[in-house]
Design a protein around this motif. Structure first.
Motif, PDB file in Angstrom:
ATOM      1  N   ASP A 193      53.932  72.759  48.766  1.00 18.67           N
ATOM      2  CA  ASP A 193      55.370  72.709  47.852  1.00 18.67           C
ATOM      3  C   ASP A 193      56.214  73.971  48.235  1.00 18.67           C
ATOM      4  OD1 ASP A 193      54.591  70.352  46.889  1.00 18.67           O
ATOM      5  OD2 ASP A 193      53.840  71.330  44.828  1.00 18.67           O
ATOM      6  N   ALA A 194      55.577  74.936  48.775  1.00 21.57           N
ATOM      7  CA  ALA A 194      56.128  76.181  49.006  1.00 21.57           C
ATOM      8  C   ALA A 194      57.052  76.038  50.281  1.00 21.57           C
ATOM      9  CB  ALA A 194      55.445  77.191  49.039  1.00 21.57           C
ATOM     10  N   LEU A 195      56.685  74.974  51.250  1.00 21.33           N
ATOM     11  CA  LEU A 195      57.212  75.015  52.399  1.00 21.33           C
ATOM     12  C   LEU A 195      58.615  74.192  52.750  1.00 21.33           C
ATOM     13  CD1 LEU A 195      54.122  76.083  52.864  1.00 21.33           C
ATOM     14  CD2 LEU A 195      54.370  74.517  55.160  1.00 21.33           C
ATOM     15  N   PRO A 196      59.129  74.201  53.615  1.00 23.56           N
ATOM     16  CA  PRO A 196      60.345  73.496  53.875  1.00 23.56           C
ATOM     17  C   PRO A 196      60.260  72.148  53.813  1.00 23.56           C
ATOM     18  CG  PRO A 196      60.162  75.089  55.512  1.00 23.56           C
ATOM     19  CD  PRO A 196      58.711  75.368  54.683  1.00 23.56           C
ATOM     20  N   ARG A 197      60.979  71.476  53.178  1.00 27.50           N
ATOM     21  CA  ARG A 197      60.926  70.021  52.741  1.00 27.50           C
ATOM     22  C   ARG A 197      60.714  68.942  53.889  1.00 27.50           C
ATOM     23  NH1 ARG A 197      65.817  68.242  48.876  1.00 27.50           N
ATOM     24  NH2 ARG A 197      64.845  66.231  48.828  1.00 27.50           N
ATOM     25  N   ALA A 211      58.999  66.924  56.659  1.00 19.71           N
ATOM     26  CA  ALA A 211      57.787  66.368  56.591  1.00 19.71           C
ATOM     27  C   ALA A 211      57.114  66.912  57.720  1.00 19.71           C
ATOM     28  CB  ALA A 211      57.848  64.810  56.938  1.00 19.71           C
ATOM     29  N   ALA A 212      57.674  67.639  58.842  1.00 18.09           N
ATOM     30  CA  ALA A 212      57.001  68.160  59.799  1.00 18.09           C
ATOM     31  C   ALA A 212      56.226  69.509  59.398  1.00 18.09           C
ATOM     32  CB  ALA A 212      58.069  68.376  61.095  1.00 18.09           C
ATOM     33  N   ALA A 213      56.856  69.908  58.654  1.00 20.44           N
ATOM     34  CA  ALA A 213      55.981  71.169  58.169  1.00 20.44           C
ATOM     35  C   ALA A 213      55.010  70.880  57.048  1.00 20.44           C
ATOM     36  CB  ALA A 213      57.121  72.176  57.195  1.00 20.44           C
ATOM     37  N   ARG A 214      54.607  69.808  56.789  1.00 22.45           N
ATOM     38  CA  ARG A 214      53.649  69.641  55.710  1.00 22.45           C
ATOM     39  C   ARG A 214      52.518  68.569  56.412  1.00 22.45           C
ATOM     40  NH1 ARG A 214      56.801  68.627  50.173  1.00 22.45           N
ATOM     41  NH2 ARG A 214      58.378  70.315  50.380  1.00 22.45           N
ATOM     42  N   GLU A 215      53.050  67.977  57.355  1.00 27.55           N
ATOM     43  CA  GLU A 215      52.183  66.922  58.081  1.00 27.55           C
ATOM     44  C   GLU A 215      51.826  67.226  59.623  1.00 27.55           C
ATOM     45  OE1 GLU A 215      53.735  62.979  57.193  1.00 27.55           O
ATOM     46  OE2 GLU A 215      53.955  63.328  55.121  1.00 27.55           O
ATOM     47  N   ARG A 216      50.539  67.201  59.696  1.00 26.14           N
ATOM     48  CA  ARG A 216      50.490  67.457  61.032  1.00 26.14           C
ATOM     49  C   ARG A 216      50.898  66.522  62.065  1.00 26.14           C
ATOM     50  NH1 ARG A 216      46.402  69.880  58.197  1.00 26.14           N
ATOM     51  NH2 ARG A 216      45.961  72.107  58.851  1.00 26.14           N
ATOM     52  N   GLY A 217      50.607  65.227  61.828  1.00 22.01           N
ATOM     53  CA  GLY A 217      51.092  64.042  62.774  1.00 22.01           C
ATOM     54  C   GLY A 217      52.604  64.060  62.952  1.00 22.01           C
ATOM     55  N   GLU A 218      53.588  64.563  62.112  1.00 21.83           N
ATOM     56  CA  GLU A 218      54.869  64.660  62.157  1.00 21.83           C
ATOM     57  C   GLU A 218      55.313  65.813  63.145  1.00 21.83           C
ATOM     58  OE1 GLU A 218      58.974  63.318  61.931  1.00 21.83           O
ATOM     59  OE2 GLU A 218      56.861  62.327  61.510  1.00 21.83           O
ATOM     60  N   LEU A 219      54.554  66.681  62.820  1.00 19.06           N
ATOM     61  CA  LEU A 219      54.712  67.870  64.050  1.00 19.06           C
ATOM     62  C   LEU A 219      54.444  67.596  65.408  1.00 19.06           C
ATOM     63  CD1 LEU A 219      55.427  71.040  64.249  1.00 19.06           C
ATOM     64  CD2 LEU A 219      53.180  71.642  63.915  1.00 19.06           C
ATOM     65  N   ASP A 220      53.383  66.977  65.617  1.00 16.70           N
ATOM     66  CA  ASP A 220      52.944  66.305  66.883  1.00 16.70           C
ATOM     67  C   ASP A 220      54.112  65.235  67.565  1.00 16.70           C
ATOM     68  OD1 ASP A 220      50.739  67.906  67.034  1.00 16.70           O
ATOM     69  OD2 ASP A 220      49.293  66.375  66.209  1.00 16.70           O
ATOM     70  N   ARG A 221      54.492  64.576  66.596  1.00 19.45           N
ATOM     71  CA  ARG A 221      55.543  63.569  67.102  1.00 19.45           C
ATOM     72  C   ARG A 221      56.703  64.377  67.413  1.00 19.45           C
ATOM     73  NH1 ARG A 221      59.928  61.477  65.999  1.00 19.45           N
ATOM     74  NH2 ARG A 221      60.554  62.611  64.111  1.00 19.45           N
ATOM     75  N   LEU A 222      57.141  65.321  66.975  1.00 24.80           N
ATOM     76  CA  LEU A 222      58.423  66.172  67.409  1.00 24.80           C
ATOM     77  C   LEU A 222      58.094  66.718  68.664  1.00 24.80           C
ATOM     78  CD1 LEU A 222      59.828  67.673  64.120  1.00 24.80           C
ATOM     79  CD2 LEU A 222      60.636  65.749  65.373  1.00 24.80           C
ATOM     80  N   LEU A 223      56.706  67.049  68.730  1.00 24.14           N
ATOM     81  CA  LEU A 223      56.473  68.203  70.214  1.00 24.14           C
ATOM     82  C   LEU A 223      56.197  67.285  71.271  1.00 24.14           C
ATOM     83  CD1 LEU A 223      53.844  70.429  68.349  1.00 24.14           C
ATOM     84  CD2 LEU A 223      56.197  70.988  69.609  1.00 24.14           C
ATOM     85  N   GLY A 224      55.692  65.748  70.944  1.00 23.45           N
ATOM     86  CA  GLY A 224      55.344  64.965  72.032  1.00 23.45           C
ATOM     87  C   GLY A 224      54.346  65.666  73.082  1.00 23.45           C
ATOM     88  N   ASP A 225      54.290  65.128  74.186  1.00 21.12           N
ATOM     89  CA  ASP A 225      53.356  65.538  75.355  1.00 21.12           C
ATOM     90  C   ASP A 225      53.706  66.888  75.494  1.00 21.12           C
ATOM     91  OD1 ASP A 225      52.006  63.094  75.306  1.00 21.12           O
ATOM     92  OD2 ASP A 225      53.179  62.327  76.834  1.00 21.12           O
ATOM     93  N   ASP A 226      52.620  67.759  75.808  1.00 21.77           N
ATOM     94  CA  ASP A 226      52.876  69.102  76.269  1.00 21.77           C
ATOM     95  C   ASP A 226      53.463  69.171  77.713  1.00 21.77           C
ATOM     96  OD1 ASP A 226      52.120  70.067  73.830  1.00 21.77           O
ATOM     97  OD2 ASP A 226      49.962  70.700  74.684  1.00 21.77           O
ATOM     98  N   GLU A 227      53.342  68.142  78.642  1.00 23.96           N
ATOM     99  CA  GLU A 227      53.667  68.406  79.784  1.00 23.96           C
ATOM    100  C   GLU A 227      55.259  68.242  80.077  1.00 23.96           C
ATOM    101  OE1 GLU A 227      51.212  66.192  78.668  1.00 23.96           O
ATOM    102  OE2 GLU A 227      49.433  66.911  79.894  1.00 23.96           O
ATOM    103  N   ARG A 228      55.727  67.631  78.989  1.00 23.51           N
ATOM    104  CA  ARG A 228      57.468  67.895  78.804  1.00 23.51           C
ATOM    105  C   ARG A 228      57.941  69.126  78.844  1.00 23.51           C
ATOM    106  NH1 ARG A 228      60.226  64.612  74.404  1.00 23.51           N
ATOM    107  NH2 ARG A 228      59.331  65.947  73.033  1.00 23.51           N
ATOM    108  N   TRP A 229      57.135  69.967  78.092  1.00 23.44           N
ATOM    109  CA  TRP A 229      57.603  71.419  78.136  1.00 23.44           C
ATOM    110  C   TRP A 229      57.256  72.307  79.223  1.00 23.44           C
ATOM    111  CZ3 TRP A 229      60.089  72.374  73.614  1.00 23.44           C
ATOM    112  CH2 TRP A 229      59.916  71.535  72.487  1.00 23.44           C
ATOM    113  N   THR A 230      56.456  71.831  80.218  1.00 21.52           N
ATOM    114  CA  THR A 230      56.265  72.756  81.256  1.00 21.52           C
ATOM    115  C   THR A 230      56.498  72.065  82.576  1.00 21.52           C
ATOM    116  OG1 THR A 230      53.833  71.275  81.305  1.00 21.52           O
ATOM    117  CG2 THR A 230      53.842  73.337  80.189  1.00 21.52           C
TER     118      THR A 230
END
Length: 617
Positions: free
Chosen positions: A164-168, A170-189
């Motif tokens: 509840d203290a984190l930003p609203r 969903a990515a800040a609270r749910e690991r799956g949503e953060l992974d969705r935004l990040l996508g495959d690591d190869e995209r970044w490298t």
């Protein structure tokens, strides 16, 4: 030539095992105690400077310095810091995972970490030496995914504050949503992003959302610091802050890689119909050089933030010693010479010095002969060579005791873009120079560079049938021609194939700055084909390229500043870098000139025969 360095007071030079002389030189540099002492190096490839860094840090620790900071990933360095302060684990593990950019493989870094652990074992926890990294994990052509850094910060906040203290978002609270935004690591490298903005993930909606999220998480970390520190060790809070800075820095870096348009300008511009009118112009395409300048500037801005954070932690314990490449630490803009682009940005040292948060002293690193960097002993007319002449070897010298007149930047490097020789700009923007004259295993000397007399003798010795004119005091010529040499292929002294000039011609030929002590210029008429082979463009295109060519740099071929359009080339003070090519081009020019002489001789012979027959010549 005579060195223009002013002899320092006392004897600042030292051998590789002379700690007493090194300590005395260090005391001179530290006459005013800084909060932050920076030591740069001109390249990462030479092991002697990191070895001297270790010895300097031992001396500095005796003087109350509490920490050292290296050009390595600040997050990875947390593992080294934990180890040297008495934590669990082994030296091998700390070296394997506690450094970025391959720096864990350097013997000097291993020696530093081992010494710090041994030293700290004799000290109480509050007085133990600290190890910090100040860089991000990115490099010029690649930056990893921010996944582990964002996840560490998010998980730390979730553990101690709850969702509840984190930003609203969903990515800040749910690991799956953060992974969705990040996508495959190869995209970044993808290294293609350096040259193609479209290949960068940094401009995607997901990357922009991640930047907002990272900013919110870092803000929460600082806003809730009292509660977080009360819930766990303060070291955990600082570790989370390091992860947060790294995540934001990487996301900004990727965003810069994705930029395709430059800044808009106001004034007369081109309208949509292709005509010129007043008003705001559209932003132009951002070149690779502009994008890379911005990316490197963002990297150094992160380094500056990390330096400020280090000082915030260490200011009540003692000063900090930081070691990185000169470009990151000196007070002037950093520059990177890459063919086809100009790259310039503000280094971390320039940023720190500009805002004036710390009392900052910076020492520019300098190399003489180096096997690792492919450097021979420097010419006496270079900054490094003149310094060696005065000090007699390696030295730590305040720049206030050095003058720069009549010296030039050495050009005998290997061509590695990471090597940067000492320059007048370095000296103006540093407080001292640490010069390593000859690293262990390097050749101590090379053959002395020829003087103008030596080179003239070489031409007369090696090429057949050469006649010459050497302008002496008894010759009826302008004073600025005194001492010049002219070389002809045969007896016809109308058109030389080469000349050596030792003075500028006032108002006509002054760009080479030949009035510097000991400087002369060899000029060779090589013809269009050789000219284009040397420079990649024909003589006819010289006018539009002339502004990008420095004709005052020694030991490097350049178009002749006055007769380049006639396919003449020039080189100042030819030495190791150019002498082999000088010999070849002199032979080419001699043969061209001799061929013209033979052709003229045949034409004259035919003319005489035609006249004898009563026909036109």
């Amino acid at each position: 030539m005579t060195s223009s360095f002013l002899a320092p007071n006392g004897s600042p030079s030292f051998g590789f095992d002379d700690d007493a002389a090194l300590a005395a030189a260090l005391d001179t540099v530290l006459a005013t105690a800084p909060d932050l002492l920076g030591l740069g190096e001109p390249t990462h490839g030479e092991p002697a400077l990191p070895a001297l860094r270790n010895r300097l840090f031992e001396l500095l620790a005796q003087r109350g310095y509490a920490s050292i900071a290296l050009e390595t990933d600040a997050v990875a360095a947390l593992e080294v810091d934990a180890f040297v302060r008495g934590g669990r684990g082994t030296l091998d593990a700390a070296m394997a995972t506690g450094f970025s950019h391959g720096f864990g493989d350097l013997p000097a870094n291993r020696e530093l970490v081992a010494w710090m652990r041994t030293r700290n074992d004799t000290l109480p926890p509050a007085r133990r030496l600290a190890f910090h990294g100040v860089d991000g994990p990115m490099d010029a052509d690649i930056s990893p995914s921010p996944r582990p850094y964002l996840a560490h910060l998010r998980d730390y906040l979730l553990e101690h504050l709850g969702p509840d203290a984190l930003p609203r978002e969903a990515a800040a609270r749910e690991r799956g949503e953060l992974d969705r935004l990040l996508g495959d690591d190869e995209r970044w490298t993808d290294p293609a992003a350096l040259y193609d903005a479209a290949a960068s993930v940094g401009g995607t909606p997901e990357a922009r959302a991640l930047r907002v999220l990272a900013d919110d998480l870092v803000t929460t970390l600082h806003a809730e610091a009292p509660q977080l520190v009360a819930a766990g060790p303060v070291e955990d809070w600082h570790a989370a802050a390091v992860h947060g800075r790294a995540a934001l820095g990487m996301l900004r870096y990727h965003a810069a890689a994705a930029e395709t348009r430059g800044a808009e300008t106001t004034g007369a511009g081109t309208t949509g119909a292709g005509t010129t009118g007043a008003g705001t112009t559209g932003a132009g395409p951002r070149s690779t050089g502009e994008r890379l300048s911005r990316m490197l500037g963002i990297r150094d801005e992160l380094m500056a933030r990390n330096l400020h954070a280090v000082r915030d932690r260490e200011r009540h314990r003692g000063a900090t010693f930081v070691f990185a490449q000169n470009a990151h630490l000196l007070r002037h803009p950093a520059r990177w010479a890459i063919p086809g682009m100009d790259v310039e940005w503000s280094g971390a040292g320039a940023i720190v010095a500009a805002v004036g948060v710390e009392r900052y002293t910076v020492v520019a690193g300098s190399l003489g002969a180096s096997v690792a960097s492919g450097l021979p002993a420097p010419a006496p007319s270079t900054f490094e060579g003149a310094l060696e002449q005065v000090t007699g070897g390696s030295a730590l010298v305040p720049t206030s005791r050095i003058t720069r007149d009549g010296l030039h930047v050495r050009t005998d490097g290997t061509g590695d873009r990471a090597y940067a020789p000492l320059s007048a700009e370095n000296l103006r923007n540093a407080d001292a120079v640490l010069h390593v004259a000859t690293s262990p295993g390097a050749p101590r000397t090379t053959a002395a560079a020829p003087t103008d007399v030596d080179l003239a003798a070489r031409i007369l010795r090696d090429l057949p049938g050469v006649t010459h004119l050497h302008v002496g005091e008894d010759h009826e010529a302008a004073p600025h021609s005194l001492g010049d040499w002219f070389f002809f292929a045969g007896d016809d002294a109308r058109m030389p194939f080469a000349t050596i000039v030792v003075h500028d011609t006032p108002g006509f030929d002054e760009d080479s700055a030949l009035d510097r002590p000991g400087v002369f210029r060899l000029n060779i008429g090589v013809g269009r084909d050789e000219f284009e082979r040397l420079f990649g463009f024909p003589p006819a295109e010289l006018a539009q390229r002339r502004s990008d060519i420095d004709v005052a740099v020694p030991d490097r071929f350049v178009p002749h500043p006055t007769y380049g359009r006639q396919a003449w080339v020039a080189v100042l003070d030819p030495a190791d870098a150019t002498l082999t090519e000088v010999d070849r081009l002199l032979a080419v020019a001699h043969e061209r000139s001799a061929g013209r002489e033979r052709s003229v001789g045949r034409e004259r012979s035919v003319g005489r025969e035609s006249t004898a027959r009563g026909t036109p010549s």
